[in-house]
Design an enzyme around this catalytic site. Structure first.
Site, PDB file in Angstrom:
ATOM      1  N   ARG B 265       0.989  -1.264   0.032  1.00 18.84           N
ATOM      2  CA  ARG B 265      -0.149   0.003   0.103  1.00 18.84           C
ATOM      3  C   ARG B 265       0.835   1.137   0.134  1.00 18.84           C
ATOM      4  NH1 ARG B 265      -4.006  -2.938   4.192  1.00 18.84           N
ATOM      5  NH2 ARG B 265      -5.291  -4.164   2.278  1.00 18.84           N
ATOM      6  N   PHE B 403      -6.913  -2.314  -6.280  1.00 14.18           N
ATOM      7  CA  PHE B 403      -6.064  -3.462  -5.617  1.00 14.18           C
ATOM      8  C   PHE B 403      -5.319  -2.882  -4.592  1.00 14.18           C
ATOM      9  CE2 PHE B 403      -3.041  -3.163  -9.834  1.00 14.18           C
ATOM     10  CZ  PHE B 403      -2.548  -1.942  -9.289  1.00 14.18           C
ATOM     11  N   GLU B 404      -4.865  -3.858  -4.012  1.00  8.72           N
ATOM     12  CA  GLU B 404      -3.970  -3.892  -2.699  1.00  8.72           C
ATOM     13  C   GLU B 404      -5.119  -3.352  -1.504  1.00  8.72           C
ATOM     14  OE1 GLU B 404      -0.370  -4.448  -4.467  1.00  8.72           O
ATOM     15  OE2 GLU B 404      -0.750  -4.305  -2.273  1.00  8.72           O
ATOM     16  N   GLY B 405      -6.331  -3.829  -1.574  1.00 12.82           N
ATOM     17  CA  GLY B 405      -7.272  -3.533  -0.502  1.00 12.82           C
ATOM     18  C   GLY B 405      -8.061  -2.201  -1.279  1.00 12.82           C
TER      19      GLY B 405
END
Lengths: 256, 593
Positions: B265, B403-405
């Site tokens: 992140r 993406f990445e949460g």
């Protein structure tokens, strides 16, 4: 082999040049190794890798030039010398060459490499004048070099033609585009460069007086080239177009 | 780099005041940092960009070759320790590489997935044997890595993964079955970090080589953007994975997954900064070239306003993200070499800044989306045409919010993590919130002077109080049920985000003024003023929306009057400031600080 490279810190060629009261504005500008000097450094490293010896970078400038010198060391040069010229008034090509000559008098260089020109001043004088002063051979604008038994076989660019020269060392050459493709400083190279020796000298160290190296030229004015106007597309019959073109070249552009 | 006496706690910026010498700023970069950035930029511009068009046509042999060339320069080994064939640099160095790779458009995904989520699990959590076996070839690019967490039915809810692992009868191999979806680099990766549940229960990570029996990939996905990255399903059909390839502890896969996501992140934020800077550059160049009504459009003040806003937001993102990079770096440096070998220690060091990493992710991706959107707008109809760089920048940007949460998940994580830290006594949130109400009732709005940054500091202090007021009231009202109030949680996350951004801008600018003087730091000052004013306006609106949802009657009226006191100030002249801010961007045709 004792290999030396003379190099200069210059404006990034991608920078937009701004002039303020006759001076080029340096604030916020990026600086690089003069691109022609980069060819010289690359060639020096290749010569060393082939023949052994050491590559020493030599630059005349202020302490800011240390960054570009470190970049050269990161590419693979072994050590470097920065000669500070901040005390020199009105420094020009003469000053740089005189300072370099004083330094090289005490060195035993087999070959000195430099750039064909510096992209800022664009004079192309420092290299040849230095060779003349040191009393050694020089070849400018080289695009290939091979060294064997104290002799160099050189291909040089002559305004688009090639000239092949065989010449003996010690020698000074200046690099033209096409000589090689300079490597990027690798990350391990960058980290190693931090520990490589960089010696800083001033005029006193070279027994020079600032008056002796004061510039011999005087800059009268600096201005940007006129802004490029939008192009013109001629229309109509070919004959008319040609006639109009000739008249424009004569009367408007005044080039014929 | 900036050093502190002791490492700062994650999230502590909300309650404590930080001094400018405690934060890392891009102005603190060493000469080596600058050279590393330059090598990366030159490599990307001269080697990668010329091949981008073919890479976007899925000529992935080019990607593999370029990754190897990057490896030869050391651009894949920054995070890999020297003893495993890497270079073992600080986190700022690897951040700069990530930032500059953003110039490579969709190829940056191939690089980022390899050095980040692909290799880092082994760097941080691998056993000695695993590190020796895999890292040297990953650091040079002879082998390419990928990360396989998401499944068709488990996205945000990663731990609900259905992929299973079962030890074979001989006890030598785990047998993996399942499908992992949207795996970056899948088309050419040699090594996958795969998550699966052992016996359908113990969530664990495995190192799976693409060449193992039972491992295959599906067809390339057709995507909206980042078309030059390979994205496929990883198919595991009775895949045989040697027992010694379990990564980290059995049943502790989540520790790896979440900590790698934290770093991921942060790095995503870094990449967004790189992309935003490039968008400003191409927009400023275009605005100077494009003439309408006989004038370059950069002469029009509405275009200037756009460039100014793009720059101010980018400055905020850059300031917060590099500040976070400095924090993570110091947390690593505080570990001894031996301690760094233990995945648990590393996990703790990164996990400390989970809040900051989530903020970096959602703020960075939203700044980039704003910037590329305005970049297209400045280009007008040409911006809609594929031959202009902004067209792909616009499409490529969108995935970053997902993406990445997702940004929503990351917003939920921020207040949840703050509350968890508060409960554990790591953040004295409740203590501070306790005394606040009384203080606020008594408070008289202050007269603010006109020294540089004085108003911004005042607004920051009040923003922190507003955060405490809203978070405290919400916690009081909902108690445990607060976690179901997603809108309120998102509001709290946004308040936290703006506090972090404003403070990071102020501290960076203050540091620069202290070092170079006011005149040289003028552009930074302008961006801080513009960003702070706009952020504070947002804070006020969020606070209002939150209060009316939390309270009513007299009590609400009291709260609103406190908010009014906290937000009372004379706004700056944004129109004038933005025009001034745009001048150097237009002159120098790039993002200027």
């Amino acid at each position: 082999m004792n290999i030396y490279v003379i190099m200069k810190r210059t404006f990034d060629t991608e920078e937009k040049i701004q002039i303020d009261s006759g001076e080029i504005v340096e604030d916020g500008a990026e600086f690089i190794i003069n691109p022609y000097d980069e060819y010289a450094i690359e060639e020096a490293i290749q010569l060393r890798d082939e023949h052994g010896g050491e590559v020493t970078l030599v630059s005349v400038g202020d302490e800011e030039a240390e960054k570009q010198i470190r970049t050269g060391l990161a590419m693979g040069a072994d050590k470097a010398v920065l000669i500070e010229d901040e005390d020199v008034e009105n420094g020009d090509q003469f000053s740089t060459e005189a300072i370099l000559a004083a330094y090289f008098k005490d060195q035993e260089a087999d070959i000195i490499l430099g750039g064909n020109i510096a992209v800022d001043g664009g004079s192309g004088q420092v290299g040849p004048r230095l060779a003349e002063n040191l009393g050694i051979n020089h070849v400018t604008s080289i695009v290939n070099i091979e060294i064997e038994d104290g002799k160099a076989k050189i291909e040089r660019d002559v305004e688009g033609d090639q000239e092949f020269i065989e010449i003996s060392l010690p020698l000074l050459v200046t690099a033209q585009q096409g000589l090689n493709e300079p490597r990027y400083p690798s990350l391990p190279g960058i980290m190693k460069a931090k520990k490589k020796p960089l010696e800083t000298l001033d005029l006193d160290d070279l027994d020079l007086d600032e008056d002796e190296v004061e510039g011999k030229t005087n800059t009268v004015e600096r201005y940007l080239p006129p802004e490029k106007e939008a192009g013109k597309i001629l229309e109509g019959e070919i004959d008319d177009q040609v006639n109009e073109l000739v008249s424009l070249l004569k009367n408007e552009a005044k080039v014929i | 780099m900036a050093t502190t006496d002791k490492t700062l706690k994650g999230g502590s910026f909300l309650l404590d005041s930080t001094s400018s010498d405690q934060v890392f700023t891009p102005e603190d970069l060493s000469d080596e940092h600058v050279m590393i950035a330059k090598t990366t930029e030159d490599f990307v511009k001269e080697k990668v960009v010329p091949e981008l068009e073919q890479i976007e046509q899925h000529e992935f042999d080019r990607s593999v070759r370029l990754l190897k060339e990057a490896g030869e320069l050391g651009l894949l080994g920054a995070d890999v320790p020297e003893q495993y064939g890497g270079i073992g640099l600080d986190k700022i160095s690897s951040s700069l590489i990530t930032e500059k790779f953003a110039l490579a458009g969709s190829f940056s995904l191939s690089h980022g997935a390899h050095v980040g989520i692909g290799s880092l699990p082994i760097v941080f959590f691998g056993s000695e044997e695993q590190k020796q076996k895999y890292l040297p070839e990953l650091a040079t690019g002879e082998k390419i890595a990928a990360y396989a967490l998401t499944e068709p039915s488990s996205g945000s809810d990663a731990l609900s993964a259905k992929t299973t692992a079962k030890l074979n009868d001989a006890g030598t191999h785990y047998v993996l079955n399942g499908e992992k979806q949207w795996i970056t680099n899948a088309g050419f990766a040699d090594v996958f970090v795969v998550y699966a549940k052992i016996d359908g229960e113990h969530f664990s990570a495995f190192i799976v080589e693409g060449a193992y029996e039972g491992v295959s990939t599906g067809p390339e996905e057709k995507k909206m953007g980042i078309k030059g990255s390979s994205t496929r399903t990883l198919i595991l059909e009775d895949a045989l994975v040697p027992k010694e390839n379990v990564l980290g502890e059995i049943g502790k896969g989540h520790v790896i997954a979440f900590n790698i996501l934290n770093i991921g992140r942060y790095k995503l934020g870094v990449g967004c900064v790189g992309g935003a800077k490039r968008a400003i550059e191409v927009s400023a160049k275009y605005a100077n070239e494009r003439k309408q009504f006989k004038l370059p459009i950069s002469k029009f003040t509405l275009i200037q306003k756009k460039l100014a806003e793009m720059a101010a937001k980018t400055y905020a993102a850059e300031s917060t993200i590099y500040r976070t990079g400095g924090l993570i770096d110091e947390a690593f440096n505080s570990l001894s070499e031996e301690e760094q070998k233990e995945g648990a220690n590393v996990g703790k060091a990164i996990g400390e800044y989970a809040i900051e990493c989530s903020l970096n992710k959602f703020f960075g991706s939203e700044v980039l989306d704003f910037v590329v959107d305005e970049a297209v707008q400045i280009h007008g109809g040409y911006g809609f045409m594929a031959e202009y760089e902004v067209e792909s920048m616009y499409r490529n940007s969108r995935i970053n919010r997902i993406f990445e949460g997702t940004n929503e998940i990351n917003r939920m994580l921020v207040p949840a993590t703050i509350m968890r830290k508060a409960m554990k006594g790591e953040l004295p949130l409740l203590e501070k919130a306790g005394g606040l109400q009384e203080e606020l009732m008594m408070m008289m709005p202050e007269e603010v002077g006109d020294e540089p940054l004085e108003q911004e500091r005042y607004l920051l202090e009040n923003a922190k109080k507003i955060f405490l007021m809203i978070a405290g009231t919400a916690a009081q009202k909902y108690g445990e049920k607060l976690q179901k109030e997603q809108e309120m949680l998102a509001n709290v996350a946004d308040l936290v985000n703006e506090v972090f951004n404003i403070e990071s801008c102020i501290l960076r600018t203050e540091k620069a003024i202290n070092k170079d003087g006011l005149e040289k730091a003028n552009q930074k000052l302008l961006m801080t003023e513009v960003y702070t004013q706009e952020a504070f306006n947002r804070i006020e609106a969020i606070a209002k929306e939150s209060l009316v949802a939390l309270d009513d009657g007299d009590s609400l009226r009291t709260m609103l009057s406190i908010l009014k006191k906290l937000t009372r100030h004379t706004p700056i002249n944004m129109i004038a400031k933005k025009r001034e801010l745009a001048v150097s961007i237009i002159e120098q045709e790039k993002y200027v600080v």
